[in-house]
Design a protein around this motif. Sequence first.
Motif, mmCIF file in Angstrom:
data_model
loop_
_atom_site.group_PDB
_atom_site.id
_atom_site.type_symbol
_atom_site.label_atom_id
_atom_site.label_comp_id
_atom_site.label_asym_id
_atom_site.label_seq_id
_atom_site.Cartn_x
_atom_site.Cartn_y
_atom_site.Cartn_z
ATOM 1 N N PHE A 23 0.622 -0.863 -0.082
ATOM 2 C CA PHE A 23 -0.083 0.306 -0.162
ATOM 3 C C PHE A 23 0.626 1.258 0.082
ATOM 4 O O PHE A 23 0.459 2.250 -0.826
ATOM 5 N N THR A 24 1.628 1.219 0.931
ATOM 6 C CA THR A 24 3.229 2.517 0.464
ATOM 7 C C THR A 24 3.487 3.051 -0.598
ATOM 8 O O THR A 24 3.319 4.211 -1.218
ATOM 9 N N VAL A 25 3.930 1.695 -1.318
ATOM 10 C CA VAL A 25 3.910 1.567 -2.654
ATOM 11 C C VAL A 25 3.476 2.777 -3.913
ATOM 12 O O VAL A 25 3.450 3.474 -4.195
ATOM 13 N N THR A 26 2.285 1.749 -3.516
ATOM 14 C CA THR A 26 1.206 1.958 -4.082
ATOM 15 C C THR A 26 0.418 3.676 -3.846
ATOM 16 O O THR A 26 0.447 4.307 -5.075
ATOM 17 N N ALA A 27 0.701 4.089 -3.124
ATOM 18 C CA ALA A 27 0.437 5.385 -2.223
ATOM 19 C C ALA A 27 1.689 6.189 -3.139
ATOM 20 O O ALA A 27 0.918 7.620 -3.479
ATOM 21 N N ALA A 28 2.700 6.325 -2.906
ATOM 22 C CA ALA A 28 3.460 7.068 -3.221
ATOM 23 C C ALA A 28 3.714 7.037 -4.630
ATOM 24 O O ALA A 28 3.346 8.339 -5.661
ATOM 25 N N LEU A 29 3.112 6.653 -5.791
ATOM 26 C CA LEU A 29 3.108 5.727 -6.998
ATOM 27 C C LEU A 29 1.357 7.196 -7.248
ATOM 28 O O LEU A 29 1.926 7.944 -8.134
ATOM 29 N N VAL A 30 0.623 7.247 -6.292
ATOM 30 C CA VAL A 30 -0.329 8.133 -6.924
ATOM 31 C C VAL A 30 -0.091 9.386 -6.415
ATOM 32 O O VAL A 30 -0.346 10.091 -7.009
#
Length: 525
Positions: free
Chosen positions: A477-484
């Motif tokens: 989730f952290t990686v996904t949120a960073a991309l977003v």
Amino acid sequence: MTDLSQAMLDSMTQVADWVIVLPIVLALMGAAALLTFRRSNGVPLVGAIIVVLGIIACEIVLLLDVIVNGPASMTIGKWLPPFGISLTADLFGAAFALAASVVTLFVLIYAEIDRAGADRNDAFHAMVLLLLAGVTGAFLTGDLFNLYVWFEVMLIASFGLIVQGGRPVQIDGAIKYGFLNFLATTLFLLSLGLLYGLLGTLNMADIMRAAPLANPTAMAGVAALLLLAFGMKAAAFPVNAWLPASYHTPPAAVSALFAGLLTKVGAYALLRALVALLPASRDLLEPALAVIAMATLVIAPLGAIAETNLRRSIGFLVIGGIGAVMAGLATPSLNGIAGAGLYIFHAILTMTALYMVAGLIEKRTGFTDTRMMGGLYAASAPISIVFLVLILAAAGVPPFLGFWPKLLLLEAGLADGAAGWMGTAIVVALLINAVLTLIAGTRLWAHMFWRAGPIGEGTGHIAATLVALDGRGRLAFTVTAALVVGIVAIGLWPGPLMDGIAVGAADIADPARYVAATGLAGGSP
């Protein structure tokens, strides 16, 4: 000094231009090394991340060089263009290659959410790097036969990724994916044979010089074959059924990688082939391009509305985005080309992130069918916010990233519509697509987050049972949120990107600088 010696000196590759080939070399060598060390615990993941970081560094240098000095070219071996195989990077190619490498880095880290101990000895990381090599080569090649080779590399790697795990649904998806993509590659190879017979060259810069002198009817036939082949690769209507039938079958990380990279290479190939290489043939095909664009824009989000499987529904949204690129092809003004290019860049980032969020939702609910999901808003407000932001970006709601390419496409369509019906019809289709995409996305959001729980049998709703994310899930989730966050930041500050896309569009519309970079400018075709 003879003229030939001077030509060889003029065409010698500068040291800085080696960054054109280094990303491909790093990806291929990294894939081979990781295949050797796949049984070493932890080495494949760390090795893949290091290789991709090196590729990103090279591509940043390449992009800055292209911005400052214009397109750059490198011809492999001692054969001068157009006989040698050239790698040529303009702003579009360099920017797309960099975006592809960035999302690959995010997906590599995210993929750990689904990788159990039994998966530690597979070739996942090697296949990811091989796929990245094919994608990067396709974006940076200056030769159509070399483009065919990179399509084959992509097909081999993607086929290997889609079947890893060996579940029956994966095999079924792989058959549909593989058959139609093999057919598209065969059609591409056929068109290359015809094109070489007509022009005697497959070097892109040389084709730009020679195509205007060839038989226009024959060239239009070749362009139609390329439209069919690349349209199938890009999943444009009506040759798009393979995408929603296959992209939901592998793990979510693989789906994210496919959605961000594969169809975008097909869309880029269409943009390069029809607008830059064969503009006269594109003019003849313009009515067909307009119909394909409008059909893809409208029908795809309708499929998303009707679908209940989460990742299958997102697959239709991916297809709808290809319709936006086709709209740019059908209205090839500078704004149309810029809109198509910017949409490819946006979709590489946004569609990858959307599938990553879908994987997190499936992990929390334990289901892939949205009818069985629910109750996520209170339990996972951050996931709900991230998903909604991506839906708004996909629909083109301002000020998110997806708004800017659609704005350019609307401006191109309105300008074209002043001279006829086609531009007006494309504008209407773009607006309908935005509304339908918003309906499809908010419907998914309401089912998964706003509703209290899954649909019960005769009782309306039943309590939702959610699975908590473990450490790997929280990392994903952290990686996904960073991309977003990156996607949102670009959408809120689009000035540099819009300026760069305008320059890239100018090089596609008038490829004089591209031809000059190869050393072919001024000669007779």
